[in-house]
Design an enzyme around this catalytic site. Structure first.
Site, PDB file in Angstrom:
ATOM      1  N   ASP A  16      -3.269   7.538  -3.771  1.00 25.75           N
ATOM      2  CA  ASP A  16      -3.214   6.256  -2.215  1.00 25.75           C
ATOM      3  C   ASP A  16      -3.785   5.058  -3.164  1.00 25.75           C
ATOM      4  O   ASP A  16      -4.840   4.914  -3.521  1.00 25.75           O
ATOM      5  CB  ASP A  16      -3.934   6.604  -1.212  1.00 25.75           C
ATOM      6  CG  ASP A  16      -4.165   5.831   0.144  1.00 25.75           C
ATOM      7  OD1 ASP A  16      -3.682   4.182  -0.556  1.00 25.75           O
ATOM      8  OD2 ASP A  16      -4.566   5.593   0.930  1.00 25.75           O
ATOM      9  N   HIS A  41     -11.495   6.265   2.539  1.00 25.68           N
ATOM     10  CA  HIS A  41     -11.703   7.573   2.682  1.00 25.68           C
ATOM     11  C   HIS A  41     -11.390   8.959   1.960  1.00 25.68           C
ATOM     12  O   HIS A  41     -10.495   7.653   0.884  1.00 25.68           O
ATOM     13  CB  HIS A  41     -10.439   7.080   4.216  1.00 25.68           C
ATOM     14  CG  HIS A  41      -8.815   6.732   3.614  1.00 25.68           C
ATOM     15  ND1 HIS A  41      -8.570   7.050   2.891  1.00 25.68           N
ATOM     16  CD2 HIS A  41      -8.577   5.255   3.853  1.00 25.68           C
ATOM     17  CE1 HIS A  41      -6.711   6.886   2.780  1.00 25.68           C
ATOM     18  NE2 HIS A  41      -7.255   5.365   2.847  1.00 25.68           N
ATOM     19  N   HIS A  57      -6.160  10.997   5.680  1.00 24.84           N
ATOM     20  CA  HIS A  57      -7.211   9.960   6.089  1.00 24.84           C
ATOM     21  C   HIS A  57      -8.565  11.199   6.633  1.00 24.84           C
ATOM     22  O   HIS A  57      -8.985  11.622   7.610  1.00 24.84           O
ATOM     23  CB  HIS A  57      -7.041   9.045   7.345  1.00 24.84           C
ATOM     24  CG  HIS A  57      -6.717   7.479   6.620  1.00 24.84           C
ATOM     25  ND1 HIS A  57      -5.010   8.025   7.373  1.00 24.84           N
ATOM     26  CD2 HIS A  57      -7.063   7.046   5.972  1.00 24.84           C
ATOM     27  CE1 HIS A  57      -5.116   6.514   6.609  1.00 24.84           C
ATOM     28  NE2 HIS A  57      -6.011   6.727   6.034  1.00 24.84           N
ATOM     29  N   GLU A 110     -10.591   0.947  -1.295  1.00 26.21           N
ATOM     30  CA  GLU A 110      -9.540   0.705  -0.598  1.00 26.21           C
ATOM     31  C   GLU A 110     -10.356  -1.645   0.214  1.00 26.21           C
ATOM     32  O   GLU A 110     -10.434  -1.370   1.330  1.00 26.21           O
ATOM     33  CB  GLU A 110      -8.154   0.377   0.241  1.00 26.21           C
ATOM     34  CG  GLU A 110      -9.121   1.033   1.073  1.00 26.21           C
ATOM     35  CD  GLU A 110      -7.627   1.890   2.332  1.00 26.21           C
ATOM     36  OE1 GLU A 110      -6.961   0.825   2.044  1.00 26.21           O
ATOM     37  OE2 GLU A 110      -7.849   2.615   3.058  1.00 26.21           O
ATOM     38  N   GLU A 157      -6.468  -1.084  -4.412  1.00 28.54           N
ATOM     39  CA  GLU A 157      -6.992   0.314  -4.121  1.00 28.54           C
ATOM     40  C   GLU A 157      -6.906   0.803  -5.073  1.00 28.54           C
ATOM     41  O   GLU A 157      -5.707   0.877  -5.829  1.00 28.54           O
ATOM     42  CB  GLU A 157      -6.539   0.554  -2.256  1.00 28.54           C
ATOM     43  CG  GLU A 157      -6.769   2.170  -2.628  1.00 28.54           C
ATOM     44  CD  GLU A 157      -6.194   2.418  -0.873  1.00 28.54           C
ATOM     45  OE1 GLU A 157      -5.322   2.014  -0.322  1.00 28.54           O
ATOM     46  OE2 GLU A 157      -5.948   3.430  -0.604  1.00 28.54           O
ATOM     47  N   ASP A 187       1.197  -1.533   0.138  1.00 34.31           N
ATOM     48  CA  ASP A 187      -0.449  -0.115   0.323  1.00 34.31           C
ATOM     49  C   ASP A 187       0.815   1.420  -0.448  1.00 34.31           C
ATOM     50  O   ASP A 187       1.385   1.357   1.211  1.00 34.31           O
ATOM     51  CB  ASP A 187      -0.339  -0.438   1.303  1.00 34.31           C
ATOM     52  CG  ASP A 187      -2.239   1.141   1.308  1.00 34.31           C
ATOM     53  OD1 ASP A 187      -2.022   1.619   0.556  1.00 34.31           O
ATOM     54  OD2 ASP A 187      -3.170   0.515   1.408  1.00 34.31           O
TER      55      ASP A 187
HETATM   56 CO    CO Z   1      -3.638   2.823   1.348  1.00 34.89          CO
END
Ligand code: CO
Length: 297
Positions: free
Chosen positions: A101, A160, A168, A193, A282, A90
């Site tokens: 992300d 998120h 986040h 994700e 994700e 990740d």
């Molecule tokens: Co991530």
């Protein structure tokens, strides 16, 4: 082109962050092989991000088997990947604080379907996203696909929103159907994700803690702690950081003190409660009128 409240320049920075992430993810995923250490992979990815973008949005997460997230190598870690590993990688990149992300799963255990379940759940979620859609509907898509494979989504982890220098924020994107979520808006930037498991679908906090984040700046008496706080406030932009990034021979002690003083918070590793396998997929997207733009593809 601007998207809703996001001006051209902001959209462009999101796209740049996403492009760098794609490059780094591809290079890094190639490196993950039995016999290679987690630390080599994390350091390689992080140095490429420093080279190509403004910095890491958070330390590279390398979660093995029952670990779901918040796992990153310690400073002197010599743990190697093995033939029995399911590896969730990740990665977070920022350009002027605008964050991309994304995550992928690299599997050596032969559980192809578990990996596919998370990937297909992500595809279904991406298809469902558009302005006006409730996040509960997106969660229901994720849950349906994963259950369709005979697995369970990790129910207490969710996607998120991301905002400038904040990895986040809301809205929360659940990995299950919920009655009342949040209505997605044009210009929302969200990381979706799905996590799939062959266990019961719950993660709990483990003992290991290698990722920290500034919580509240406050004066501290201890000299080593003060020095570490100086680095944290000047270098990490309020984003999560790894204890191995701290330049101090007494980093662990200093971070412990900063935590006790409420200056930083720690992110303990999250693990499937029965030690079962977890897969993850994700992407980060910008919500548009009739769908979304995937920045990390
Ligand atoms: Co991530």
């Amino acid at each position: 082109m601007s998207i809703g409240p996001l001006d051209d320049e902001t959209v462009d920075k999101h796209r740049q962050a996403g492009d760098v992430l794609r490059t780094v993810m591809d290079e890094t995923a190639e490196m993950v092989e039995p016999g290679v250490t987690h630390l080599e992979v994390a350091e390689y990815a992080e140095s490429r991000i420093e080279e190509l973008a403004d910095g890491c949005a958070f330390p590279v997460n390398i979660s093995i088997n029952e670990e779901a997230s918040h796992a990153t190598p310690a400073r002197d870690d010599d743990i190697e990947f093995t033939e029995d590993d399911m590896v969730c990688l990740d990665i977070g990149v920022h350009v002027d604080g605008y964050i991309a992300d994304a995550a992928t799963t690299i599997d050596f255990t032969g559980n192809d379907e578990l990996v596919e379940a998370a990937e297909q759940a992500l595809e279904a979620a991406l298809d469902a996203v558009a302005a006006g859609v409730d996040t509960g509907t997106v969660g229901a898509e994720i849950e349906d696909v994963i259950r369709g494979y005979g697995y369970t989504p990790v129910l207490n982890l969710s996607g998120h929103g991301v905002e400038q220098y904040d990895a986040h924020t809301g809205p929360n994107i659940p990995n299950r159907g919920v009655d009342r979520g949040t209505e997605l808006q044009v210009g929302d930037v969200v990381a979706i994700e799905p996590f799939a498991t062959d266990g019961r679908g719950k993660v709990t906090e483990g003992a290991k803690e290698e990722i920290f984040e500034l919580q509240q700046e406050r004066s501290v008496r201890n000299r080593a702690a003060r020095k570490v706080l100086d680095q944290v406030t000047s270098e990490f932009d309020g984003l999560p950081f790894a204890s191995r990034w701290v330049d101090s021979p007494r980093a662990e002690m200093a971070l412990r003190r900063l935590k006790q003083a409420g200056v930083v918070r720690g992110y303990p590793v999250l693990k499937e409660e029965d030690g079962r396998l977890i897969s993850q997929a994700e992407h980060t997207v910008i919500v548009t009128e009739d769908g979304c733009e995937i920045t990390t593809e």
